[in-house]
Design a protein around this motif. Structure first.
Motif, mmCIF file in Angstrom:
data_model
loop_
_atom_site.group_PDB
_atom_site.id
_atom_site.type_symbol
_atom_site.label_atom_id
_atom_site.label_comp_id
_atom_site.label_asym_id
_atom_site.label_seq_id
_atom_site.Cartn_x
_atom_site.Cartn_y
_atom_site.Cartn_z
ATOM 1 N N GLU A 1 31.792 37.962 -14.360
ATOM 2 C CA GLU A 1 31.319 36.936 -13.554
ATOM 3 C C GLU A 1 32.499 36.135 -13.060
ATOM 4 N N ILE A 2 33.691 36.487 -13.641
ATOM 5 C CA ILE A 2 35.243 36.216 -13.389
ATOM 6 C C ILE A 2 35.170 36.408 -11.446
ATOM 7 N N ALA A 3 35.146 37.488 -11.380
ATOM 8 C CA ALA A 3 34.338 38.952 -10.365
ATOM 9 C C ALA A 3 34.214 38.129 -9.222
ATOM 10 N N ARG A 4 33.134 37.795 -9.441
ATOM 11 C CA ARG A 4 31.463 37.333 -8.445
ATOM 12 C C ARG A 4 32.332 36.319 -8.451
ATOM 13 N N ASP A 5 32.904 34.773 -8.769
ATOM 14 C CA ASP A 5 33.402 33.668 -8.520
ATOM 15 C C ASP A 5 34.447 33.923 -7.441
ATOM 16 N N ARG A 6 35.749 35.568 -7.885
ATOM 17 C CA ARG A 6 36.683 34.831 -6.695
ATOM 18 C C ARG A 6 35.653 36.017 -6.001
ATOM 19 N N GLY A 7 34.950 36.378 -5.838
ATOM 20 C CA GLY A 7 34.819 37.318 -4.925
ATOM 21 C C GLY A 7 35.820 38.493 -4.757
ATOM 22 N N PHE B 1 36.168 52.617 -17.838
ATOM 23 C CA PHE B 1 35.906 51.273 -18.472
ATOM 24 C C PHE B 1 35.421 50.204 -18.027
ATOM 25 N N LEU B 2 36.662 49.363 -17.840
ATOM 26 C CA LEU B 2 37.752 48.030 -17.769
ATOM 27 C C LEU B 2 36.968 47.788 -16.205
ATOM 28 N N THR B 3 36.209 48.864 -14.862
ATOM 29 C CA THR B 3 36.193 48.661 -14.308
ATOM 30 C C THR B 3 34.382 48.739 -13.435
ATOM 31 N N GLY B 4 34.071 48.284 -14.892
ATOM 32 C CA GLY B 4 32.609 48.101 -15.127
ATOM 33 C C GLY B 4 31.569 48.952 -14.559
ATOM 34 N N LYS B 5 31.693 49.854 -13.746
ATOM 35 C CA LYS B 5 31.291 51.505 -13.612
ATOM 36 C C LYS B 5 30.376 52.159 -15.016
ATOM 37 N N TYR B 6 30.591 51.568 -16.178
ATOM 38 C CA TYR B 6 29.960 52.645 -17.216
ATOM 39 C C TYR B 6 29.310 51.074 -18.105
ATOM 40 N N GLY C 1 31.936 45.433 -26.351
ATOM 41 C CA GLY C 1 32.987 45.917 -25.094
ATOM 42 C C GLY C 1 32.133 45.604 -23.858
ATOM 43 N N LEU C 2 31.103 45.637 -23.755
ATOM 44 C CA LEU C 2 30.148 45.425 -22.636
ATOM 45 C C LEU C 2 30.327 43.532 -22.347
ATOM 46 N N ALA C 3 30.433 42.972 -23.881
ATOM 47 C CA ALA C 3 30.922 41.884 -23.121
ATOM 48 C C ALA C 3 31.794 41.118 -22.513
ATOM 49 N N ILE C 4 33.002 41.918 -22.932
ATOM 50 C CA ILE C 4 34.034 41.498 -21.615
ATOM 51 C C ILE C 4 33.697 41.739 -20.734
ATOM 52 N N ILE C 5 32.906 43.139 -19.918
ATOM 53 C CA ILE C 5 32.107 43.186 -18.766
ATOM 54 C C ILE C 5 32.234 42.350 -17.904
ATOM 55 N N ASP C 6 30.850 41.803 -18.965
ATOM 56 C CA ASP C 6 30.229 40.544 -18.173
ATOM 57 C C ASP C 6 31.282 39.463 -17.794
ATOM 58 N N ARG C 7 31.991 38.990 -18.628
ATOM 59 C CA ARG C 7 32.797 37.784 -18.590
ATOM 60 C C ARG C 7 33.578 38.566 -17.486
ATOM 61 N N LEU C 8 34.433 39.287 -17.415
ATOM 62 C CA LEU C 8 34.814 40.000 -16.060
ATOM 63 C C LEU C 8 34.221 39.901 -14.943
ATOM 64 N N VAL D 1 40.386 41.605 -11.680
ATOM 65 C CA VAL D 1 40.465 41.099 -12.723
ATOM 66 C C VAL D 1 40.844 41.447 -14.409
ATOM 67 N N ALA D 2 40.400 42.397 -14.546
ATOM 68 C CA ALA D 2 41.194 43.142 -15.809
ATOM 69 C C ALA D 2 42.556 43.777 -16.162
ATOM 70 N N LEU D 3 43.238 43.714 -14.788
ATOM 71 C CA LEU D 3 44.388 43.734 -14.198
ATOM 72 C C LEU D 3 45.173 42.465 -14.404
ATOM 73 N N ALA D 4 44.165 42.295 -14.031
ATOM 74 C CA ALA D 4 45.058 39.980 -13.415
ATOM 75 C C ALA D 4 45.066 39.642 -15.020
ATOM 76 N N TRP D 5 44.316 40.170 -15.721
ATOM 77 C CA TRP D 5 44.590 39.445 -17.231
ATOM 78 C C TRP D 5 46.079 39.765 -18.041
ATOM 79 N N THR D 6 46.079 41.443 -17.824
ATOM 80 C CA THR D 6 46.889 41.746 -18.469
ATOM 81 C C THR D 6 48.574 41.053 -18.231
#
Length: 313
Positions: free
Chosen positions: A249-255, A212-217, A240-247, A261-266
């Protein structure tokens, strides 16, 4: 690099999960994944003697066997962690069972010793003193280098540590709980506080929440495209989708990838040494490894944590 408890051993900030090896990942592909992980500086591979007994035609131990055929030509390139208590032939944590299961794992791995040996799930039917002594005996015999605990309650983990203090038995160096942005309740705060106080390295599993935290669902239709969709579906809600949306955004900013990003948060969370994540295919490995290079800002980490708090509420 992360630390392995008080051992002084340094661990790459991603632990490779292998529960698909010998199941949905054929041996040749698994070997390519292990090659790439080791080439990238990976250090610790996580498996269990029960992987993948749930699959039709499998008996348990398939993942260990696949890893063992790789180890036969790659001695000392990676540390191996495996687990006992759930193999169909070796259920529970009695002394006799722990010894027999460890010998079976060593045979499948083709190894002289298991680097990290986990008690996979608690066994209330066996006195904890017996289990602790059985693990200590394996360390004394040289069959296990370090011991660890997975899926224990705070009370039982504290009891295990107390027994080692009282008896001088080998002390756990690591803890493996279920933990992610959408699943924090089993680790925080009880297990977290014990792990931090006792210098246990925490290697959380399910860190991508069944994908789920890969954003594919993102829709019900997406869930039908994967065998893991059903498990990920419980997170398909507004929080849950709010978390995906923020992930995203961060992923896009960082390429970067959302999963990275989800793994880095842990790793921003107290006690967490390195998340566990598995690649079913070689092309899935790169974003997992990339997570080790991402250091989230305080605002990014706290913003994600706030969304995770809202999800849990």
């Amino acid at each position: 690099m992360a630390k392995l408890g008080r051992t002084g051993i340094e661990i790459h900030p991603l632990v490779l999960g292998t529960n698909t090896f010998g199941w949905t990942t054929p041996e040749a592909e698994a070997h390519r994944i292990l090659d790439a992980f080791a080439d990238a500086g990976g250090t610790l591979v996580d498996t269990a003697d029960s992987y993948s007994a749930w699959a039709p035609g499998n008996a348990g131990g398939e993942s260990e066997t696949v890893i063992g055929t790789w180890l036969a030509r790659n001695r000392d390139r990676l540390l191996i962690a495996t687990k006992v208590s759930q193999h169909p032939e070796y259920k529970g944590l009695s002394a006799a069972n722990v010894k027999a299961a460890a010998d079976a794992s060593l045979k499948r791995l083709g190894a002289d010793a298991i680097d990290v040996y986990y008690a996979h799930f608690d066994d209330p039917a066996t006195p904890l003193e017996e289990t602790v002594a059985a693990f200590d005996a394996l360390v004394t015999e040289g069959k296990v280098r370090h011991i660890a605990v997975s899926n224990y309650s705070p009370e039982r983990l504290r009891e295990w540590l107390d027994i080692t203090e009282r008896t001088g038995a080998a002390r756990p160096v690591a803890l493996q709980p279920k933990y992610s942005l959408v699943s924090r309740e089993t680790f925080e705060p009880g297990l977290r506080d014990i792990a931090v106080a006792a210098d246990l390295s925490v290697f959380p599993y399910h860190a991508l929440a069944s994908g789920f935290l890969t954003g594919k669902y993102r829709t019900e239709a997406d869930l039908e495209r994967s065998v893991r969709g059903a498990a990920a579906g419980k997170n398909l809600n507004a929080a849950g989708l709010a978390i995906i949306d923020r992930l995203a955004e961060i992923a896009r900013d960082r390429g970067a990838a959302i999963a990275s990003v989800a793994l880095a948060w842990t790793r921003t969370r107290p006690g967490i040494a390195a998340p566990i994540a598995g690649a079913r295919e070689l092309d899935q490995l790169a974003p997992l490894l990339a997570s080790a290079e991402i250091e989230l800002t305080r605002d990014e980490a706290e913003g994600l944590t706030a969304l995770s708090d809202a999800y849990g509420a």
